[in-house]
Design an enzyme around this catalytic site. Structure first.
Site, PDB file in Angstrom:
ATOM      1  N   ASN A  64     100.564 -48.250 -14.646  1.00 26.34           N
ATOM      2  CA  ASN A  64      98.943 -48.138 -14.135  1.00 26.34           C
ATOM      3  C   ASN A  64      98.235 -46.998 -14.627  1.00 26.34           C
ATOM      4  O   ASN A  64      97.054 -47.195 -14.640  1.00 26.34           O
ATOM      5  CB  ASN A  64      99.265 -48.528 -12.643  1.00 26.34           C
ATOM      6  N   GLU A 161     107.794 -41.491  -6.735  1.00 23.47           N
ATOM      7  CA  GLU A 161     106.553 -42.012  -6.406  1.00 23.47           C
ATOM      8  C   GLU A 161     106.571 -43.540  -6.350  1.00 23.47           C
ATOM      9  O   GLU A 161     106.552 -44.131  -7.297  1.00 23.47           O
ATOM     10  CB  GLU A 161     105.691 -41.521  -7.266  1.00 23.47           C
ATOM     11  N   CYS A 195      98.883 -47.279  -6.450  1.00 24.27           N
ATOM     12  CA  CYS A 195     100.030 -47.423  -5.592  1.00 24.27           C
ATOM     13  C   CYS A 195      99.525 -46.843  -4.241  1.00 24.27           C
ATOM     14  O   CYS A 195     100.082 -47.282  -3.152  1.00 24.27           O
ATOM     15  CB  CYS A 195     101.059 -46.489  -6.048  1.00 24.27           C
ATOM     16  N   GLU A 375     104.043 -34.647  -6.505  1.00 23.78           N
ATOM     17  CA  GLU A 375     103.398 -34.311  -7.539  1.00 23.78           C
ATOM     18  C   GLU A 375     102.205 -33.667  -7.366  1.00 23.78           C
ATOM     19  O   GLU A 375     101.393 -33.539  -6.064  1.00 23.78           O
ATOM     20  CB  GLU A 375     102.990 -35.540  -8.341  1.00 23.78           C
TER      21      GLU A 375
END
Ligand SMILES: NC(=O)C1=CN([C@@H]2O[C@H](COP(=O)(O)OP(=O)(O)OC[C@H]3O[C@@H](n4cnc5c(N)ncnc54)[C@H](O)[C@@H]3O)[C@@H](O)[C@H]2O)C=CC1
Length: 401
Positions: A64, A161, A195, A375
């Site tokens: 994505n 993630e 997400c 992150e």
């Protein structure tokens, strides 16, 4: 290239690339700040700590945000003195190779950032490899679970993630136009393949009709079509199977009693060269109930579910009633309620009066099954380095024997 790689509009791809270079500059700046601690001990002895690299890190990315994910992983990894082997998704193989070329041109020594193309078998090979010290993964929960299992064999740290089904809570005292804009930002970037999207939009009953009317109006105005045109705001979904899967969720939602307020069907552009693309009209579902599949599962497409609520206590209980915990948001003018609500949300990345911003200075990551590790931000240094403690004796050795 990123638009061609992924199908997202060029307007958005440009923003992704901006975030990517900002990420590299940010961690390049942080590299010189890595430091330890000095701990004074009795008798003049002392200890100090050093941050050291882990070694060869593996990055495995989703389709994505192909270029951005590769930067979010490689920039902190390299800044901490590691090497990285990066495997992009086989659906979006191109721009990560360009990242490797950019690093090489910028003077990164040969072999420090490497791209390996492949799918499941390649990913598993990398995870099992004895010379790999750490794995950082972005993708689905089932794959994340497998990555963790493989990493456990070699006692390797992982950053995960994973997916989400995040709540966006809109109280009736909000600035309605901002809340409507926030709901669009929370659902329709990158064709909804995000997400951290706030796909469960809880709206306080008092303003439900007005909110829905505005959201539907603005959703219907979203320009769908050629990703390479500057004024396009929604491009094509990633693949035929994924396109069918997203449409399948809408069909099931209807069967379970939801109402399609707008969208819900494929979009066929007038340009004949685009007619086989995976274009879908952005969709708003009304009449949703918490137990419906469209409300429980990550759809990963342009589908927003709107759910009415009455009280703060009730909405918090419903918002947290999910195994995911990536993100969450609240729109309200009541400052104490805003902070009370985000404190109660079981989610790693929360927003007050906005949604889906990800400045590189701010840590990003999930709670619960949405993963762990972070992150972006300074804290990510801790996930790409290990701490060595050094004890220094200034006196004689006191021997018990
Ligand atoms: N959290 C997020 O950012 C993302 C979540 N997803 C979710 O995942 C669903 C499926 O998307 P996929 O790209 O198929 O996700 P996935 O989790 O299957 O794949 C992500 C990456 O992992 C690799 N991979 C797959 N199986 C592996 C294994 N056993 N060992 C090592 N590497 C492996 C893939 O090649 C890809 O590079 C989406 O529909 C969405 O729900 C997908 C993309 C991003």
């Amino acid at each position: 290239m990123e638009s061609i790689n992924n199908g997202k509009p060029i307007f958005e791809a440009m923003l992704d690339i901006d975030i990517a270079w900002q990420c590299i500059e940010y961690y390049a700046g942080l590299a010189g700040t890595l430091s330890g601690q000095h701990i004074q001990l009795s008798g003049g002895s002392f200890a100090y700590t050093r941050r050291e690299p882990l070694g060869v890190c593996v990055g495995i990315g989703a389709w994505n945000y192909p270029f951005q994910i590769a930067c979010w992983k490689s920039a902190p990894a390299l800044a901490c003195g590691n090497a990285m082997i990066y495997k992009p998704s086989p659906l979006t193989p191109v721009t990560t190779v360009m990242l490797a070329e950019i690093y090489a041109q910028a003077g990164v020594p040969e072999g420090l950032f490497n791209v390996v193309q492949g799918g499941v078998a390649t990913g598993e090979f990398l995870c099992h490899h004895p010379d790999v010290a750490k794995i950082s993964f972005t993708g689905s929960v089932p794959t994340g679970s497998k990555i963790m299992e493989m990493a456990s064999k070699g006692i390797k740290p992982v950053t995960l993630e994973l997916g989400g089904k995040s709540p966006l809570i809109v109280f009736s005292d909000c600035d309605l136009q901002n809340a409507v804009k926030g709901a669009l930002m929370a659902n329709f970037l990158s064709q909804g393949e995000v997400c951290c999207n706030g796909t469960r939009v809880f709206v306080q009953r008092h303003i439900l009709d007005k909110f829905v009317q505005e959201v539907v109006k603005r959703t219907q105005a979203i320009k769908i079509g050629d990703p390479l045109k500057e004024d396009t705001r929604m491009g094509a979904l990633i693949s035929r199977p994924h396109f069918n899967r997203v449409l399948g969720f809408v069909k099931q939602a209807k069967e379970e009693g939801a109402t399609v307020l707008c969208g819900g069907e494929p979009y066929v552009p007038s340009d004949p060269k685009l007619k086989d693309g995976y274009y879908m009209r952005p969709t708003v579902l009304g009449n949703c109930k918490d137990e419906m599949t469209c409300v429980k599962e990550e759809i990963f497409g342009p589908v927003m579910s709107v759910l009415p609520f009455d009280t703060e206590e009730e909405v918090l209980q419903r918002a947290n009633n999910t195994s995911f915990g990536l993100a969450g948001g609240v729109f309200t003018r009541d400052i104490t309620r805003a902070h009370r609500v985000v404190a109660a949300l079981q989610a790693g990345s929360c927003y007050i009066n906005n949604y889906n911003l990800s400045p590189i200075e701010v840590p990003f990551g999930g709670y619960k099954k949405s993963g762990f590790g972070r992150e972006n931000g300074q804290v990510t240094i801790e996930y790409y380095s290990q701490l060595k403690t050094v004890y220094v004796e200034m006196g004689d050795v006191e021997c018990t024997f």
